[in-house]
Design an enzyme around this catalytic site. Sequence first.
Site, PDB file in Angstrom:
ATOM      1  N   CYS A  38       0.808  -1.220   0.000  1.00  0.00           N
ATOM      2  CA  CYS A  38       0.000   0.000   0.000  1.00  0.00           C
ATOM      3  C   CYS A  38       0.842   1.273   0.000  1.00  0.00           C
ATOM      4  CB  CYS A  38      -0.936  -0.003   1.198  1.00  0.00           C
ATOM      5  SG  CYS A  38      -1.941  -1.495   1.336  1.00  0.00           S
ATOM      6  N   HIS A  79      -3.636   6.974   2.903  1.00  0.00           N
ATOM      7  CA  HIS A  79      -4.004   5.650   2.415  1.00  0.00           C
ATOM      8  C   HIS A  79      -5.408   5.316   2.914  1.00  0.00           C
ATOM      9  CE1 HIS A  79      -4.144   1.465   1.556  1.00  0.00           C
ATOM     10  NE2 HIS A  79      -3.773   1.040   2.742  1.00  0.00           N
ATOM     11  N   ASN A  99     -10.013  -0.678   0.343  1.00  0.00           N
ATOM     12  CA  ASN A  99      -8.553  -0.642   0.306  1.00  0.00           C
ATOM     13  C   ASN A  99      -8.094  -1.231  -1.027  1.00  0.00           C
ATOM     14  OD1 ASN A  99      -5.796  -0.969   0.627  1.00  0.00           O
ATOM     15  ND2 ASN A  99      -5.932  -1.884   2.663  1.00  0.00           N
TER      16      ASN A  99
END
Length: 334
Positions: A121, A261, A291
Amino acid sequence: MSDKRMEKLRSVGIIGTGKYVPEKILTNSDLEKMVETNDEWIVSRTGIRERHIASPEQATSDLCYEAALKALESAGMSAEELDLIVVATITPDTFFPSTACILQDKLGAKQAAAFDLSAACSGFVYGLATASNFIKTGMYNNALVIGADTLSRITDYTDRNTCVLFGDGAGAVILGEVPEGRGFQSFDLGAEGAGGTLLKLEAGGSRLPASQETLEGKKHYIYMNGREVFKFAVRVMNTATEDVLRKAGKTKADIDLFVPHQANIRIIQSAMERLDLSPDKCVINVDKYANTSAASIPLALVEAAEEGRMKEGDCVLMVGFGGGLTWGASVLIW
């Protein structure tokens, strides 16, 4: 580095943006029919309401391609002008050739060097730091940096703890020289490899090649220790933000837009509280996309750009965390 050499360094920033998410949407209501969960539980704990899922015919390079076309159009460039392609992903089409090389061919970017980067990520910020230095030092004039993942391919849709969390998408930017005082002001990258077992894809590599045993053991799906990753995320989002602001000579009061994020609304809210930021200064789209790993930050950044949430001279702070464990942050003057 000598003063003479420092004088030659360019200012590097974002000169084009683009994004792409697959058409298919998987809602929390859909998941209620697949595992023992419900919309209220998912929203209250994660902030996620839906996620986009790639079709069976789509691979990561296909998502990259669509986002790249939009970024090139935004920058007023052709693919033939590209010097470098960096794709941040943990779900490549194949181990090799790289997704970046596959994309290079699809775009017809025959002059571009191309490689993949794996930092989960945090990958997009790692990619920005890497590509910007190629341009800053004069090796290349521009670069296409993409964060893209098709996490649906490695998600176990019988595991109620993880299947609600992930989606697919791609965000792309074109980097190039910008006026002095604009562009990237600082980066902060880091890793905590000792925590690697907390978030992993165990099988499929040289340590544990694919076999009947790994398939039966579901070792080709994402494993995450949610509680420990949450604690790590809250900690590093704070420290990375402090460090990258200090390197840029900025304070939290200077932040015009915060692009975190998009993993969990609670983590984002915790970061906002520590930074004393109002909601209008934070990009939140975890409810729509979930996500998306390396695509998370660029999807949020590009969406903010499309909505006109950044004006020239604004201070934009990006920060993320991910498997590795890794983290990355950047201060950008738009």
